[in-house]
Design a protein around this motif. Structure first.
Motif, mmCIF file in Angstrom:
data_model
loop_
_atom_site.group_PDB
_atom_site.id
_atom_site.type_symbol
_atom_site.label_atom_id
_atom_site.label_comp_id
_atom_site.label_asym_id
_atom_site.label_seq_id
_atom_site.Cartn_x
_atom_site.Cartn_y
_atom_site.Cartn_z
ATOM 1 N N VAL A 140 -60.370 0.775 20.367
ATOM 2 C CA VAL A 140 -61.351 0.690 21.040
ATOM 3 C C VAL A 140 -61.347 1.317 22.495
ATOM 4 N N PHE A 141 -62.182 1.225 23.155
ATOM 5 C CA PHE A 141 -62.094 1.729 24.554
ATOM 6 C C PHE A 141 -62.276 0.547 25.750
ATOM 7 N N ASN A 142 -61.239 0.817 26.650
ATOM 8 C CA ASN A 142 -61.258 -0.207 27.782
ATOM 9 C C ASN A 142 -61.982 0.418 28.863
ATOM 10 N N THR A 143 -63.072 -0.088 29.576
ATOM 11 C CA THR A 143 -63.702 0.678 30.954
ATOM 12 C C THR A 143 -62.971 0.468 32.357
ATOM 13 N N SER A 144 -61.838 -0.375 32.191
ATOM 14 C CA SER A 144 -61.381 -0.748 33.534
ATOM 15 C C SER A 144 -60.990 0.408 34.207
ATOM 16 N N ILE A 145 -60.867 0.239 35.667
ATOM 17 C CA ILE A 145 -60.353 1.413 36.439
ATOM 18 C C ILE A 145 -58.922 1.445 36.758
ATOM 19 N N SER A 146 -58.289 0.140 36.930
ATOM 20 C CA SER A 146 -56.849 -0.077 37.038
ATOM 21 C C SER A 146 -56.564 -1.307 36.253
ATOM 22 N N VAL A 171 -55.745 13.884 25.799
ATOM 23 C CA VAL A 171 -56.572 13.749 24.968
ATOM 24 C C VAL A 171 -58.019 13.554 25.308
ATOM 25 N N ASP A 172 -59.040 14.069 24.655
ATOM 26 C CA ASP A 172 -60.595 13.985 25.127
ATOM 27 C C ASP A 172 -61.057 12.522 24.899
ATOM 28 N N THR A 173 -60.761 11.721 25.862
ATOM 29 C CA THR A 173 -61.005 10.359 25.950
ATOM 30 C C THR A 173 -62.765 10.215 25.941
ATOM 31 N N ARG A 174 -63.297 11.109 26.728
ATOM 32 C CA ARG A 174 -64.684 10.773 26.620
ATOM 33 C C ARG A 174 -65.409 11.131 25.287
ATOM 34 N N ALA A 175 -64.800 12.169 24.609
ATOM 35 C CA ALA A 175 -65.438 12.450 23.306
ATOM 36 C C ALA A 175 -65.047 10.995 22.161
ATOM 37 N N ILE A 176 -64.057 10.628 22.235
ATOM 38 C CA ILE A 176 -63.441 9.461 21.618
ATOM 39 C C ILE A 176 -64.448 8.405 21.969
ATOM 40 N N THR A 177 -64.843 7.974 23.006
ATOM 41 C CA THR A 177 -65.405 6.920 23.625
ATOM 42 C C THR A 177 -67.021 7.130 23.179
ATOM 43 N N ARG A 178 -67.326 8.127 23.240
ATOM 44 C CA ARG A 178 -68.803 8.634 23.041
ATOM 45 C C ARG A 178 -69.070 8.223 21.232
ATOM 46 N N ASN A 179 -67.711 8.483 20.501
ATOM 47 C CA ASN A 179 -67.995 8.510 19.049
ATOM 48 C C ASN A 179 -67.902 6.936 18.809
ATOM 49 N N LEU A 180 -67.108 6.198 19.426
ATOM 50 C CA LEU A 180 -67.086 4.720 19.057
ATOM 51 C C LEU A 180 -68.260 3.980 19.611
#
Length: 363
Positions: free
Chosen positions: A34-40, A116-125
């Motif tokens: 899963v992805f988490n959008t928190s900055i801190s 890791v390309d977290t942007r690509a993973i997030t978009r995929n999810l």
């Protein structure tokens, strides 16, 4: 990119594989990614029991820049299966830092991947939905890893609460005007701190406790905590809740919110990619205002299933209109799907703890 680091990979069940480098423990772990959008707030996220069985991808690109410390933990250990970052910094800059994030992960046996390309993973999810995955520093064969991801257990139908709840009742706060029984499905420390600050004497019970055991101490109220996984997989909790409703005030958050719906005969369902982050807008239908909230859940209450249960919907998520809160005067409870205790996140919803106190006063 530092080529002296141990090469690692994360493979998703849909066949996509992403490369990176290890900055935590070595080995192999499985979980729902899963992805988490928190900055801190990465330390609070790591120690939130609600992440049991999951691999968390942080969308914010720089992680580790303020280190970790013993004050910001939210439970007794790290619960998630793996932690993914775009860029990890090994040189924290913060006066509260006691050790690096890498050291913390290694000490707890948790895999961490960077570069890791977290942007690509997030978009995929976001397109495909949350899915099973495997992370490894040992097996780097793409075909093998994808098959392992496909063979790994799903969160649906798994009882993860039994893995995170306390083993025996204990006192968190020995003094207070209001005696509160806390049902621990994976409670965060900041929830207990907030209740203690409101003059509550707290007794924390294992999730397997019976209604008789919980009510034996004549509490003024019952608090239902957050927790991991599929709410319908823990019938022993919502059965207990059904035996408490209507007797004394109850306040539920996150999984506790879902337990209340199930206790009334309602249903829950799995969200496409869940709500994980500290920036989710929620409208309070009673007060008419909007709070920015901290959230961490992959399931939601089915609105239609509770319409005939004498329940008022009090909050909705402005991103997808899912149920974020409900209340029943008849059954003496109210609940929210999000985390009013924050940690991490905004404190817009802290007023809900005051509401719980008022309900106990007037009962």
């Amino acid at each position: 990119m530092n080529n002296s680091k141990l090469k690692s990979k994360i493979a998703l069940e849909d066949g996509r594989v992403f490369e990176g480098f290890s900055f935590g423990a070595s080995g192999e772990r499985y979980g729902e990614v899963v992805f988490n959008t928190s900055i801190s707030g990465y330390q609070e996220i790591l120690t939130d029991p609600s992440y049991r069985g999951q691999i968390v991808v942080m969308t914010y690109p720089l992680i580790g820049n303020y280190g970790v410390n013993k004050e910001d933990i939210e439970s007794r250990k790290i619960w998630l299966e793996g932690f993914i970052a775009r860029e990890y910094t090994a040189i924290p800059s913060n006066w509260r830092s006691e050790k690096t994030l890498s050291t913390y992960l290694k000490e707890n046996g948790i895999l961490g991947l960077e570069d890791v390309d977290t942007r690509a993973i997030t978009r995929n999810l976001r397109i495909q939905g949350a899915m099973r995955a495997v992370i490894s520093t040992e097996d780097l064969d793409n075909e093998s890893l994808v098959q392992k991801a496909k063979n790994s257990p799903s969160l649906v139908g798994r009882d993860l609460v039994k893995e995170v709840t306390c083993s025996a009742p204990y006192k968190f706060n020995n003094i207070g005007k209001f005696k509160v029984a806390v049902i621990d499905c994976g409670v965060k420390l900041n929830i207990l701190r907030n209740l203690s600050a409101k003059n509550c004497e707290l007794t924390v019970f294992p999730a397997t406790s019976s209604a008789k055991e919980i009510l034996a101490g004549n509490p003024n109220g019952v608090f239902l905590s957050n927790g991991p996984g599929d709410p319908e997989a823990v019938p022993y909790v919502f059965k207990t809740v059904s035996e408490i409703l209507g007797k004394i005030p109850v306040f539920g958050i996150c999984l506790g919110h879902q337990m209340l719906a199930l206790a009334l005969g309602g249903k829950t369902y799995k969200l496409k990619f869940g709500h994980h982050g500290a920036n989710h807008p929620v409208k309070d239908l009673i007060r008419g205002d909007v709070s920015i909230t901290s959230q961490n859940h992959g399931f939601a209450v089915d609105t239609d299933s509770i319409k005939s249960k004498g329940v008022e919907i009090t909050h909705i998520n402005l991103n997808d209109n899912t149920v974020e809160g409900m209340e029943s005067k008849k059954y003496k409870f109210f609940s929210v799907q999000y985390h009013p205790e924050a940690a991490p996140g905004p404190r817009d919803a802290a007023y809900l703890f005051d509401k719980f106190i008022e309900n106990m006063k007037s009962n």
